[in-house]
Motif scaffolding. Structure first.
Motif, mmCIF file in Angstrom:
data_model
loop_
_atom_site.group_PDB
_atom_site.id
_atom_site.type_symbol
_atom_site.label_atom_id
_atom_site.label_comp_id
_atom_site.label_asym_id
_atom_site.label_seq_id
_atom_site.Cartn_x
_atom_site.Cartn_y
_atom_site.Cartn_z
ATOM 1 N N GLY A 38 -17.970 8.655 29.801
ATOM 2 C CA GLY A 38 -17.866 9.259 31.154
ATOM 3 C C GLY A 38 -16.566 10.026 31.326
ATOM 4 O O GLY A 38 -16.483 10.973 32.091
ATOM 5 N N MET A 39 -15.530 9.587 30.631
ATOM 6 C CA MET A 39 -14.232 10.246 30.699
ATOM 7 C C MET A 39 -14.296 11.716 30.332
ATOM 8 O O MET A 39 -13.515 12.521 30.811
ATOM 9 C CB MET A 39 -13.283 9.570 29.703
ATOM 10 N N PHE A 40 -15.218 11.991 29.511
ATOM 11 C CA PHE A 40 -15.335 13.395 29.057
ATOM 12 C C PHE A 40 -16.364 14.151 29.859
ATOM 13 O O PHE A 40 -16.681 15.286 29.594
ATOM 14 C CB PHE A 40 -15.691 13.435 27.555
ATOM 15 N N GLY A 41 -16.980 13.435 30.844
ATOM 16 C CA GLY A 41 -18.014 14.064 31.669
ATOM 17 C C GLY A 41 -17.393 14.858 32.792
ATOM 18 O O GLY A 41 -16.183 15.148 32.818
ATOM 19 N N GLU A 42 -18.280 15.173 33.783
ATOM 20 C CA GLU A 42 -17.868 16.048 34.882
ATOM 21 C C GLU A 42 -16.708 15.466 35.715
ATOM 22 O O GLU A 42 -15.755 16.144 36.040
ATOM 23 C CB GLU A 42 -19.083 16.223 35.800
ATOM 24 N N LYS A 43 -16.824 14.081 36.064
ATOM 25 C CA LYS A 43 -15.767 13.500 36.940
ATOM 26 C C LYS A 43 -14.501 13.089 36.164
ATOM 27 O O LYS A 43 -13.494 12.737 36.759
ATOM 28 C CB LYS A 43 -16.345 12.322 37.698
ATOM 29 N N GLY A 44 -14.696 13.127 34.845
ATOM 30 C CA GLY A 44 -13.568 12.967 33.940
ATOM 31 C C GLY A 44 -12.498 11.959 34.400
ATOM 32 O O GLY A 44 -12.780 10.806 34.683
ATOM 33 N N GLU A 45 -11.242 12.477 34.557
ATOM 34 C CA GLU A 45 -10.062 11.641 34.855
ATOM 35 C C GLU A 45 -10.179 10.886 36.170
ATOM 36 O O GLU A 45 -9.761 9.737 36.296
ATOM 37 C CB GLU A 45 -8.812 12.521 34.933
ATOM 38 N N ALA A 46 -10.750 11.581 37.207
ATOM 39 C CA ALA A 46 -10.854 10.951 38.535
ATOM 40 C C ALA A 46 -11.678 9.683 38.447
ATOM 41 O O ALA A 46 -11.352 8.646 39.046
ATOM 42 C CB ALA A 46 -11.478 11.937 39.520
ATOM 43 N N GLY A 47 -12.711 9.742 37.671
ATOM 44 C CA GLY A 47 -13.586 8.576 37.502
ATOM 45 C C GLY A 47 -12.815 7.448 36.864
ATOM 46 O O GLY A 47 -12.865 6.303 37.318
ATOM 47 N N LEU A 48 -12.040 7.801 35.862
ATOM 48 C CA LEU A 48 -11.264 6.761 35.165
ATOM 49 C C LEU A 48 -10.223 6.137 36.104
ATOM 50 O O LEU A 48 -10.048 4.931 36.174
ATOM 51 C CB LEU A 48 -10.561 7.382 33.949
ATOM 52 N N LYS A 49 -9.541 7.037 36.943
ATOM 53 C CA LYS A 49 -8.485 6.526 37.848
ATOM 54 C C LYS A 49 -9.090 5.544 38.845
ATOM 55 O O LYS A 49 -8.540 4.461 39.100
ATOM 56 C CB LYS A 49 -7.815 7.695 38.583
ATOM 57 N N SER A 50 -10.289 5.959 39.385
ATOM 58 C CA SER A 50 -10.859 5.066 40.417
ATOM 59 C C SER A 50 -11.287 3.747 39.780
ATOM 60 O O SER A 50 -11.140 2.682 40.388
ATOM 61 C CB SER A 50 -11.978 5.772 41.175
ATOM 62 N N MET A 51 -11.720 3.826 38.548
ATOM 63 C CA MET A 51 -12.119 2.589 37.882
ATOM 64 C C MET A 51 -10.876 1.695 37.624
ATOM 65 O O MET A 51 -10.883 0.509 37.904
ATOM 66 C CB MET A 51 -12.773 2.961 36.556
ATOM 67 N N LEU A 52 -9.777 2.347 37.196
ATOM 68 C CA LEU A 52 -8.562 1.564 36.918
ATOM 69 C C LEU A 52 -7.962 1.008 38.219
ATOM 70 O O LEU A 52 -7.417 -0.075 38.268
ATOM 71 C CB LEU A 52 -7.517 2.429 36.193
ATOM 72 N N GLU A 53 -8.067 1.826 39.283
ATOM 73 C CA GLU A 53 -7.554 1.383 40.575
ATOM 74 C C GLU A 53 -8.177 0.063 40.997
ATOM 75 O O GLU A 53 -7.513 -0.833 41.509
ATOM 76 C CB GLU A 53 -7.833 2.447 41.640
ATOM 77 N N LYS A 54 -9.481 -0.017 40.794
ATOM 78 C CA LYS A 54 -10.168 -1.257 41.159
ATOM 79 C C LYS A 54 -9.563 -2.429 40.400
ATOM 80 O O LYS A 54 -9.344 -3.501 40.951
ATOM 81 C CB LYS A 54 -11.662 -1.138 40.845
ATOM 82 N N GLU A 55 -9.264 -2.135 39.119
ATOM 83 C CA GLU A 55 -8.689 -3.211 38.299
ATOM 84 C C GLU A 55 -7.323 -3.633 38.845
ATOM 85 O O GLU A 55 -7.024 -4.806 38.982
ATOM 86 C CB GLU A 55 -8.487 -2.703 36.852
ATOM 87 N N VAL A 56 -6.446 -2.631 39.234
ATOM 88 C CA VAL A 56 -5.074 -2.935 39.680
ATOM 89 C C VAL A 56 -5.070 -3.478 41.110
ATOM 90 O O VAL A 56 -4.241 -4.305 41.490
ATOM 91 C CB VAL A 56 -4.177 -1.671 39.576
ATOM 92 N N ALA A 57 -6.035 -2.970 41.920
ATOM 93 C CA ALA A 57 -6.039 -3.313 43.353
ATOM 94 C C ALA A 57 -6.007 -4.811 43.574
ATOM 95 O O ALA A 57 -5.294 -5.308 44.453
ATOM 96 C CB ALA A 57 -7.257 -2.697 44.039
ATOM 97 N N ARG A 58 -6.743 -5.516 42.773
ATOM 98 C CA ARG A 58 -6.804 -6.972 42.959
ATOM 99 C C ARG A 58 -5.393 -7.580 42.751
ATOM 100 O O ARG A 58 -4.908 -8.331 43.564
ATOM 101 C CB ARG A 58 -7.782 -7.571 41.951
ATOM 102 N N ALA A 59 -4.811 -7.153 41.646
ATOM 103 C CA ALA A 59 -3.464 -7.690 41.359
ATOM 104 C C ALA A 59 -2.469 -7.255 42.433
ATOM 105 O O ALA A 59 -1.656 -8.040 42.927
ATOM 106 C CB ALA A 59 -2.999 -7.192 39.997
#
Ligand code: ATP
Length: 709
Positions: free
Chosen positions: A349-370
């Protein structure tokens, strides 16, 4: 003599000119206040005026007393030596005072002449109570420590002005009252004439208070926070409690010391002091005083909520800093230990249309909890550390951003809002509490000032009592006819000087089993026998008993007189001029006034033959005055008696022999009707016993001559 009650201007008083009057008015605020200080014989306050020494203040008060009582110290103490003995006694008593006030006040006690026997007896009665009291309390360390801290109460010299509160009034009367009561030293006070003016000025204050109803019905902008109050009715304790509290805060030490002293005096002696304040009032005042600090703030422990809010203000910076540091460290640590696992489709998906934004939102979810976990922990720790209330936590919530930021930082606007909210609560709560305190204290102010005055007055009499108790003095019996009789007496100036003071007994002018009450005597005796010491002692007894004070004798009787003349030994033969002046000074013994005359070795002013004639003449003059007694110390008793026919008694202080250390054994009490010779024989005996060889033989020969061998 000018009586102070008849006076409304300082200039009418003797000893006060334009310059001093101006100084007194400036210092005490008004002529009436200055006169009041004089009426109270308050030497300490007088001598606190710049340019007025304590000596001058004392002499002014002596003038005042002269006007009030119709007596003057100079008329009683007629010679410099008499005055010196008085001053030395006063100096001794002053050393027992605990406060500058009472030390100075002691100097206002003076000897009274016979016409004021009533006054002397009244003082005697008062002092006697204090001697009994001093016997119980003079060594009470707690009482002495408390008394040392008592001093006159003063209006506070500096005032801290509130920056939040101000008072506005459209009534000239209210305005003037506020200024008169000193409210304007603590809050800005404005006299305003229009609404526009009010709004304009009030903008600068967070708590403006409007007195009077004229503006109450007007619509003001909501955020101005006006408080309205009826004018006239508002009392200082409500408007500016700090103005009331400041007086007690500035005087905390002397007030609390007075309260402690009163409690000790009441509990340990039962002496009545400050009867206008019963035990309940004393504890009420003690409790109120314990609530305020010397700076006029509320003492810790008075109100837990005020303490909590003060604690929040003091510690919030540190608490925030520590929580932030820990939050950042925790977040870092959690993320260090975190691994993110990507599924293959996510990776692609990183190389798809939403590229970096998709990855950031996914990582955000991971960090948000912490992130939210550490932020919550930080808030909880702040809440716990500062004991914050739920509504105060709103501000803490606002300090942390909801969006993830790293490193985590505080929103400083929210921190400021937090501080303002805490400050608002603190000033409101403190104001309420201070009003309560000020209301109760304002009712006690007059009684409190009176209490301190009484404690200072107590210390004056307590010092006299302690002096008397310490020196073992006893009240003399007072009689009408000039005369002194003392038994087991001692010269108070010998204390600390003589190794062992021997008590003496003596009587002049009063009949005893050994005397017929002769009024004029010559006191003869061995050198260093104690003749001068005896004259000093007689002067002490005369002065103390005429002050209404006890005397240094186991028992004493004193006939009241109007004058004391004490002439001390002259230092060698005088020049013709000085001799003339001395003889002139003795002309004051003429006259029928009631007096005590004490003279020490007048013979040394000129050659013995002439001296004896002069002394005989003076003694004859005194003998003719039924109202006087006189003691003349002299080595010329025989020659004097040869020059007069009037019946003058001669007494003598005699040496009985030598002790084991070859010192003269002297019987310090004079022998009546006994001419004591100077004792060269004893001196020769001493030399004989202290020598040997040829020298001893020589002295023995001389001694033999005395013994008629
Ligand atoms: N009652 C007493 N107890 C103990 N010491 C005393 C007593 N009276 C006098 N003295 C001491 O004796 C010494 C001599 O006393 P004082 O000077 O009074 O004698 P004096 O007879 O006047 O002597 P002088 O004839 O030489 O003038 C002083 O040191 C004094 O302290």
């Amino acid at each position: 003599m000018t009586h102070l009650l008849d006076v409304d201007s300082l200039l009418e008083l003797p000893g006060i000119g334009e310059k001093i009057s101006g100084k007194l008015i400036e210092h005490f605020g008004s002529e009436e206040s200055a006169l009041e200080v004089l009426r109270k014989h308050d030497v300490a306050s007088l001598s606190s005026v710049p340019g007025i020494s304590e000596k001058y203040a004392i002499s002014l008060i002596h003038e005042v007393i002269a006007g009030e009582e119709g007596v003057s110290i100079e008329e009683f103490l007629r010679t410099q030596e008499a005055y010196s003995v008085y001053e030395k006694i006063i100096g001794l008593i002053r050393s027992y005072a605990h406060t500058p006030y009472s030390r100075a006040k002691i100097s206002t006690f003076i000897p009274y002449p016979s016409k004021r026997a009533d006054r002397i007896k009244a003082i005697q009665a008062e002092i006697e109570d204090y001697v009994t009291l001093a016997n119980t309390l003079k060594d009470d360390a707690e009482l002495n420590a408390a008394l040392k801290k008592v001093r006159h109460l003063k209006e506070p010299s500096k005032a801290v002005k509130s920056r939040d509160r101000a008072i506005f009034t459209d009534s000239k009367e209210d305005y003037e009252k506020l200024v008169r009561d000193g409210v304007d030293r603590y809050l800005d006070v404005y006299f305003i004439e229009s609404m526009g003016e009010l709004v304009d000025i009030a903008k600068g204050y967070s708590q403006p208070l409007v007195l009077g109803s004229r503006f109450a019905a007007t619509d003001f902008p909501d955020d101005m926070g006006f408080e309205f109050m009826e004018g006239g009715a508002a009392e200082t304790w409500w408007l500016a409690p700090e103005a009331v509290i400041a007086f007690f805060a500035a005087n905390k030490e002397p007030i609390e010391a007075s309260l402690r002293a009163i409690k000790i005096i009441r509990e340990r002696s039962g002496h009545v002091i400050c009867s206008q304040l019963d035990d309940a009032k004393i504890s009420e005042l003690s409790q109120e005083m314990a609530r305020i600090t010397p700076e006029g703030e509320l003492e810790m422990g008075v109100d837990p909520e005020v303490d909590r809010l003060k604690g929040v203000l003091d510690r919030h910076g540190e608490a925030f800093k520590a929580a932030l540091k820990k939050a950042n460290a925790d977040l870092h640590e959690r993320m260090e230990n975190n691994t993110v696992t990507l599924k293959g489709s996510q990776l692609l998906g990183m190389f798809g249309e939403k590229g970096e934004a998709g990855l950031k939102s996914m990582l955000e979810k991971e960090v948000a909890r912490a992130y939210s976990a550490v932020i919550n922990e930080a808030k909880e720790s702040i809440k716990a550390q500062l004991a914050l209330k739920p509504f105060e936590m709103q501000y803490v919530d606002m300090m942390f951003s909801d969006d993830i930021v790293y490193p985590i930082e505080l929103n400083y606007r929210a921190v400021d809002s937090f501080k303002s909210a805490i400050n608002r609560q603190l000033s409101k709560r403190s104001l309420d509490l201070k009003r309560g305190c000020a209301k109760r204290l304002s009712k006690l102010k007059t009684a409190c000032m009176e209490m301190v005055r009484e404690v200072l007055e107590f210390d004056t009499y307590f010092a006299i009592g302690s002096f008397a108790a310490d020196y073992g003095l006893n009240m003399p019996a007072i009689s009408d006819k000039a005369g002194i009789s003392i038994s087991s007496a001692y010269n108070i100036f010998l204390r600390g000087r003589a190794k062992k003071v021997e008590p003496v007994s003596y009587a002049v002018g009063i009949k005893t089993k050994d005397t017929k009450g002769e009024r004029v005597v010559i006191l003869s005796g061995v050198n260093s026998g104690g003749k001068t010491t005896m004259l000093d002692l007689l002067a002490q007894v005369v002065i103390l008993s005429h002050m209404g004070f006890p005397v240094p004798a186991e028992s004493a009787e004193v006939g009241l007189v109007d004058e004391l003349m004490y002439f001390s030994k002259s230092k060698g033969t005088l020049t013709a001029g000085a001799f003339e002046a001395t003889i002139k000074s003795f002309s004051s013994v003429i006259g029928k006034s009631r007096k005590v005359v004490l003279v020490d070795e007048l013979e040394s002013i000129t050659e013995p033959g002439a001296s004896a004639k002069i002394i005989a003449g003076i003694l004859e003059t005194l003998h003719e005055n039924e109202n006087s007694i006189a003691v003349f110390v002299s080595h010329l008793a025989e020659q004097i008696l040869e020059n007069t026919k009037c019946g003058i008694r001669v007494d003598g202080i005699e040496a009985k022999g030598l002790d084991a250390n070859l010192n003269l054994i002297v019987d310090r009490s004079p022998r009546y009707n006994y001419l004591a010779r100077s004792t060269p024989e004893l001196i020769v005996e001493r030399l004989t016993r202290a020598s040997d060889g040829d020298e001893k033989l020589f002295y023995q020969k001389l001694l033999g001559k005395f013994k008629g061998l």
